[in-house]
Design an enzyme around this catalytic site. Structure first.
Site, short mmCIF file in Angstrom:
data_model
loop_
_atom_site.label_atom_id
_atom_site.label_comp_id
_atom_site.label_asym_id
_atom_site.label_seq_id
_atom_site.Cartn_x
_atom_site.Cartn_y
_atom_site.Cartn_z
N ASP A 503 0.84 -1.20 0.00
CA ASP A 503 0.00 0.00 0.00
C ASP A 503 0.87 1.24 0.00
O ASP A 503 0.61 2.22 -0.68
CB ASP A 503 -0.94 0.00 1.22
CG ASP A 503 -0.19 -0.10 2.55
OD1 ASP A 503 0.91 -0.68 2.58
OD2 ASP A 503 -0.72 0.40 3.56
N ARG A 507 5.44 4.03 6.17
CA ARG A 507 4.95 4.03 7.55
C ARG A 507 4.90 2.59 8.09
O ARG A 507 5.43 1.67 7.47
CB ARG A 507 3.58 4.69 7.62
CG ARG A 507 2.47 3.93 6.95
CD ARG A 507 1.10 4.54 7.28
NE ARG A 507 0.05 3.88 6.54
CZ ARG A 507 -0.81 4.51 5.74
NH1 ARG A 507 -0.71 5.82 5.53
NH2 ARG A 507 -1.75 3.84 5.14
N ASP A 508 4.23 2.43 9.21
CA ASP A 508 4.19 1.11 9.84
C ASP A 508 3.11 0.24 9.21
O ASP A 508 2.24 -0.28 9.89
CB ASP A 508 3.97 1.28 11.35
CG ASP A 508 2.79 2.20 11.65
OD1 ASP A 508 2.18 2.74 10.71
OD2 ASP A 508 2.47 2.38 12.85
N GLU A 509 3.14 0.14 7.88
CA GLU A 509 2.27 -0.80 7.16
C GLU A 509 3.11 -1.55 6.13
O GLU A 509 3.60 -2.61 6.38
CB GLU A 509 1.10 -0.08 6.49
CG GLU A 509 0.11 0.45 7.53
CD GLU A 509 -1.31 0.53 7.03
OE1 GLU A 509 -1.80 -0.41 6.41
OE2 GLU A 509 -1.94 1.58 7.29
N ASP A 516 -5.82 -2.07 -2.79
CA ASP A 516 -4.91 -1.19 -3.51
C ASP A 516 -4.35 -1.92 -4.73
O ASP A 516 -4.20 -1.36 -5.81
CB ASP A 516 -3.75 -0.75 -2.60
CG ASP A 516 -4.21 -0.20 -1.25
OD1 ASP A 516 -5.09 -0.82 -0.64
OD2 ASP A 516 -3.68 0.84 -0.82
N TRP A 568 -11.77 -5.59 -1.85
CA TRP A 568 -10.37 -5.93 -1.53
C TRP A 568 -10.12 -7.39 -1.93
O TRP A 568 -9.29 -7.67 -2.79
CB TRP A 568 -10.09 -5.69 -0.05
CG TRP A 568 -9.57 -4.29 0.24
CD1 TRP A 568 -8.33 -3.98 0.72
CD2 TRP A 568 -10.24 -3.03 0.07
NE1 TRP A 568 -8.19 -2.61 0.83
CE2 TRP A 568 -9.34 -2.01 0.46
CE3 TRP A 568 -11.50 -2.67 -0.37
CZ2 TRP A 568 -9.68 -0.65 0.39
CZ3 TRP A 568 -11.84 -1.32 -0.43
CH2 TRP A 568 -10.94 -0.34 -0.05
N GLU A 778 -1.82 9.24 -0.96
CA GLU A 778 -2.92 8.44 -0.42
C GLU A 778 -4.25 9.20 -0.47
O GLU A 778 -5.30 8.64 -0.72
CB GLU A 778 -2.60 8.06 1.03
CG GLU A 778 -3.62 7.18 1.69
CD GLU A 778 -3.11 6.63 3.03
OE1 GLU A 778 -2.20 7.25 3.60
OE2 GLU A 778 -3.63 5.60 3.48
C1 RAM Z 1 -4.89 1.58 4.85
C2 RAM Z 1 -3.96 1.04 3.83
C3 RAM Z 1 -4.58 0.75 2.50
C4 RAM Z 1 -6.05 0.57 2.51
C5 RAM Z 1 -6.59 0.18 3.85
C6 RAM Z 1 -8.09 0.05 3.90
O1 RAM Z 1 -4.33 1.43 6.11
O2 RAM Z 1 -2.88 1.89 3.69
O3 RAM Z 1 -4.26 1.68 1.53
O4 RAM Z 1 -6.38 -0.39 1.56
O5 RAM Z 1 -6.16 1.02 4.87
#
Ligand code: RAM
Length: 916
Positions: A503, A507-509, A516, A568, A778
């Protein structure tokens, strides 16, 4: 045959076919050999290959006299000397066929380690034969767990109880080594290796590869990828040493937000098997086992994906991976058996590599720190060449943007520390890059350097890292901001194809968010050669499917909680279908068909009378929502039902391509039933009822074919009203945005689509460009010059979803689209409109390069097209054609005023017309 009409046409075939290539003697023509040989999803001569039933592809050369293929022959042999006369693995014999891509291997069964040498020839449209292609090669990796004689090895890194930024136990990187002696001389050597974690390996002090963070990120409880290296040149007879560094990576690091899953992870481990063939024909194996020794007292103290790396040069162990090193202070490793339930399989796409370098463009002095501006948001690591004083620690921070007061904006990294530390062991210039972490940044901030030295821009270079694929297309136009948009899309791709589709990278993802991926995937296929990347990740999606058919919204899964989201999970139908559409390869459908069925069944189970109640992130981050919700205003049930129908439809289409008639009928009927229920539940005479009326509701209905014919026109009218209500601006989030161009184009509202695309004000693509974006953001308003940063911390400045518009830019603005899956026939139908005066795009199709470039001068329209061999193209020429020269390569097929269509053979052509 060219048919005359009452227009005077002028089309001239440019020097289409470069040269006749090359007649060996006067009466026997030997055509130039096939080019660009690849196997399976586009691999060139791979080592440690995964696929024991590969498919072969080649391209016909661009050359006069080569229009199409009438036959081919493929040979495969276990050694190059056997070609072409004694192919011992396979001789396809001459096959009368125009198929030049994805031809399945049908020779002797292939096993682990098998070497295959292959070549191909073709016959052209006149049955003239080409010479044999050059010999290509692949070698299979270890295909089965039983091929592994080695054991997992590692140190107990938990007992040190090192704590990370979230008070979680983290693992110090391990240095593992083994010395071994070989008596004979080596003919060849293969190193098969992987890690539970990420590794870097060297032999006799030499780096074995330039892979970044191998083996990559898969559902590790199901499958770990293995890598094969040819190390014949680094192994010596006599004494040798192999050294492996292993760090936490994705496997044993913190990932996602479910602390229970990463607060106490498994210790990283290494598995490796060095297989040697000696000159006398004997074989030897060096395995990871209990004879290895290890330490955690090396220079990389900690390394975490989110938090960064800490390096202490005082702990460098000169020559630790060479023979001249004493490991007497090191300890013996622990060993663990290879599990039978975690499949070890050769990596099925390319590893991440250092792909580009970006120089610092501007150096800013801020208090005691220096800020290096690369002027491009990127993903990877810095290469630091910085003067240091002995014992001092360099602190390296990153940011995607600066706050208006010039300070670092890192709020959007959230809990990711994304900071490196380097402690110098002597005075002088260090040269260093972190090894087991990566960052998303445009700015690098340094402190702790030797401030007696004059700062210089070349202290910091950006090393751009992503999965090792090539560019696949180009798009440029006369419009600077559209070009910037294209550049932002490409940088979004570079930044988020880090072994898996992420995504965001900073950051912390940094996780494989499926929504996405389904939104941006189609655009990525134009810009880069990503078939293998997607096919590989789809395997991870299959492996992550829950027993009830649900697809997690992040793959690899970081939650394991059976949670799904409509729009998704539908990645599992959308990406395979789109790849098939772009490549024409049915394998991607075959591989994923069962998963698609499972997902549709899950949709069905979550619906009552076909109306969905599936959980949804919905039209995520829709701008200006009435309800103030990140999930937007569009009904979740409407969205779920629309995706239920769409996935059923794609599953039906897949069944049809695969010749599964019963399945086709079943899913087609299901699709129609859901569509019917959808319309009844949510629409009345084409107008949304019962739920909020949004742009996205209409877009879903029209894009997914859910509106009965009689109500389509009304639905479109209401959509246009909603857009007009928004002052001709979009009000779409992640799910609605990619559908805007498709729907407006297909319903004849292309002018409006141009308007939306060229809008400068919020929300629009150019809005972020006007605020300085060098990647896709984003949020439509992640930052504005007037108001600063969006107050939400979830504010990635490198989030590819809205880059989904790229597909339409290629397909319609430049006009290059497949007429049938895989571009065997191509449609070239550009739509010239103001403010554009020229566009040029090219794309590497499976058959070779197709190009479309156009220019307007007043109402004169010039179009140049390139059509690759073994295809034909339908050129749809806007306006009134000027004149045409009679040629066998162009045939007028329809002749409606303002929309002439020509059937064009391979070659390069120019067309001229008058626009109204
Ligand atoms: C966010 C992610 C992503 C999205 C979800 C629902 O945290 O970065 O882009 O698909 O949420």
């Amino acid at each position: 045959m060219f048919k005359k009409s009452n227009f005077k046409y002028f089309v001239y075939a440019l020097s289409a076919f470069i040269f006749l290539n090359i007649a060996s003697c006067k009466n026997q023509v030997v055509l130039q050999d096939p080019q660009k040989l690849t196997i399976s999803e586009g691999f060139k001569n791979p080592l440690g290959f995964y696929d024991s039933t590969p498919a072969f592809s080649w391209q016909l050369p661009v050359s006069e006299g080569i229009l199409s293929q009438s036959a081919y022959q493929i040979l495969a042999a276990s050694s190059p000397e056997l070609l072409p006369d004694n192919a011992d693995l396979w001789d396809s014999k001459k096959q009368i066929s125009d198929q030049s891509v994805w031809v399945k291997y049908e020779g002797k069964p292939l096993e682990s380690r098998q070497n295959v040498y292959w070549q191909v020839k073709y016959w052209n449209q006149d049955n003239e034969a080409s010479s044999w292609s050059e010999v290509n090669h692949f070698e299979l990796g270890l295909l089965n767990n039983s091929d592994w004689k080695a054991k997992w090895i590692g140190l107990d890194t938990k007992k040190e109880k090192v704590l990370g930024s979230q008070n979680n136990i983290i693992h110090r990187p391990q240095y593992l080594r083994k010395g071994f002696e070989l008596s004979g001389e080596i003919a060849s050597a293969r190193l098969y290796i992987t890690a539970k974690g990420v590794f870097d390996v060297s032999i006799n002090g030499q780096d074995v590869s330039d892979d970044v963070m191998p083996p990559g990120y898969t559902p590790y409880k199901e499958r770990i990828e293995t890598i094969t290296y040819d190390v014949s040149d680094v192994i010596e007879s006599g004494q040798n040493t192999i050294g492996v560094e292993v760090a936490a990576g994705w496997h044993s690091g913190r990932l996602g937000w479910k602390k229970s899953l990463w607060s106490n992870t498994e210790t990283p481990k290494v598995l490796c098997q060095l297989e040697l063939i000696m000159k006398d024909g004997s074989k030897e194996m060096i395995l990871s086992d209990d004879s290895w020794k290890g330490t955690t007292n090396g220079p990389i103290r900690v390394s975490e994906i989110y938090d960064g790396e800490t390096y202490d040069a005082n702990l460098e162990m000169e020559g630790w991976a060479t023979n001249n090193f004493s490991d007497k202070d090191w300890v013996s490793v622990n060993t663990f058996p290879v599990e039978s339930n975690i499949r070890l399989e050769p990596k099925r796409h390319t590893t991440v590599k250092n792909k580009m370098e970006l120089a610092t463009k501007e150096l800013i002095k801020k208090d005691t720190t220096l800020i290096f501006d690369l002027k491009q948001n990127m993903v990877g690591v810095p290469l630091l060449k910085v003067p240091m004083k002995k014992g001092k620690t360099l602190k390296v921070r990153f940011a995607e943007m600066l706050s208006p007061d010039g300070t670092f904006y890192t709020d959007n990294y959230r809990s990711a520390q994304s900071t490196n530390y380097y402690t110098a062991s002597e005075d002088g210039i260090i040269e260093w890059s972190p090894k087991f972490t990566f960052h998303g940044f445009r700015y690098v901030e340094l402190s702790g350097f030797d401030d007696s030295k004059e700062p210089s821009k070349d202290w910091v270079t950006g090393i751009v890292q992503y999965s090792d694929f090539d560019a696949n297309g180009t798009f440029t136009s006369s419009h600077e901001k559209l070009n910037q948009l294209q550049s932002n899309i490409v940088w979004g791709l570079r930044g988020n194809f880090f072994d898996i589709p992420t995504d965001c990278p900073q950051r912390d993802e940094r996780m494989g968010w499926t929504g996405d991926a389904q939104v941006f995937g189609p655009t990525s296929m134009f810009n880069a050669d990503v078939y293998k990347f997607w096919a590989s990740w789809m395997q991870s999606v299959r492996e992550s499917q829950y027993d009830n058919g649900g697809i997690p919204f992040v793959v690899p899964d970081v939650l394991y909680n059976n949670q799904v989201s409509s729009g998704w999970g539908d990645v599992c139908t959308i990406i395979p279908w789109k790849i098939y559409y772009r490549t024409g390869d049915k394998k991607i459908l075959e591989e994923n068909f069962e998963m698609m069925k499972g997902w549709v069944a899950h949709h069905e189970a979550t619906a009552t009378d076909y109306i969905s109640s599936m959980n949804s992130f919905a039209d995520w981050l829709q701008p200006l929502p009435d309800n103030g919700d990140t999930k937007g205003d569009t009904s979740h049930s409407l969205i779920g039902t629309a995706f239920f129908a769409h996935s059923a439809h794609l599953t039906a289409k897949t069944a049809k391509v695969l010749g599964k008639t019963e399945d086709f009928e079943k899913y087609d009927e299901l699709y129609k039933k859901v569509a019917n229920a959808f319309e009844k539940q949510f629409f009345d005479n084409g107008k949304v009822k019962n739920v909020a009326e949004t742009q996205t509701s209409y877009l879903l209905a029209l894009a997914f074919g859910l509106m009965s014919d009689e109500h389509k026109a009304n639905a479109k009218t209401h959509l246009l009203e909603k857009i007009a209500d928004a002052d001709n601006h979009l009000r779409t989030g992640f799910l609605g945005t990619p559908l805007l161009s498709e729907v407006l184009d297909e319903t004849g509202e292309i002018d409006l689509m141009y308007k939306l695309l060229f809008n400068e004000t919020y929300p629009s693509w150019f809005y972020s460009i006007n605020q300085g974006a060098t990647t896709i953001w984003e949020r439509w308003n992640s930052y504005s010059k007037a108001e600063g940063f969006n107050p939400m911390k979830m504010n990635s400045l490198n989030h590819y979803a809205y880059g989904a518009i790229g597909e339409w830019m290629y397909e319609r603005i430049a006009g290059i689209a497949p007429l049938e899956p895989g571009y065997k026939t191509i449609r070239i139908a550009p739509v010239p409109k103001e403010p554009l005066t020229s566009v040029a795009a090219s794309l590497n199709t499976p058959y070779g390069k197709v190009a479309s470039s156009w220019e307007t001068k007043g109402n004169e329209f010039h179009l140049q097209v390139v059509v690759p061999p073994n295809t034909t193209a339908k050129v749809v020429l806007p306006g009134t054609p000027e004149s045409i020269e009679e040629t066998n390569s162009i045939e007028l097929i329809t002749n409606e005023a303002g929309n002439d269509e020509f059937l064009v053979q391979p070659g390069t052509y120019s067309f001229t017309s008058k626009l109204p």
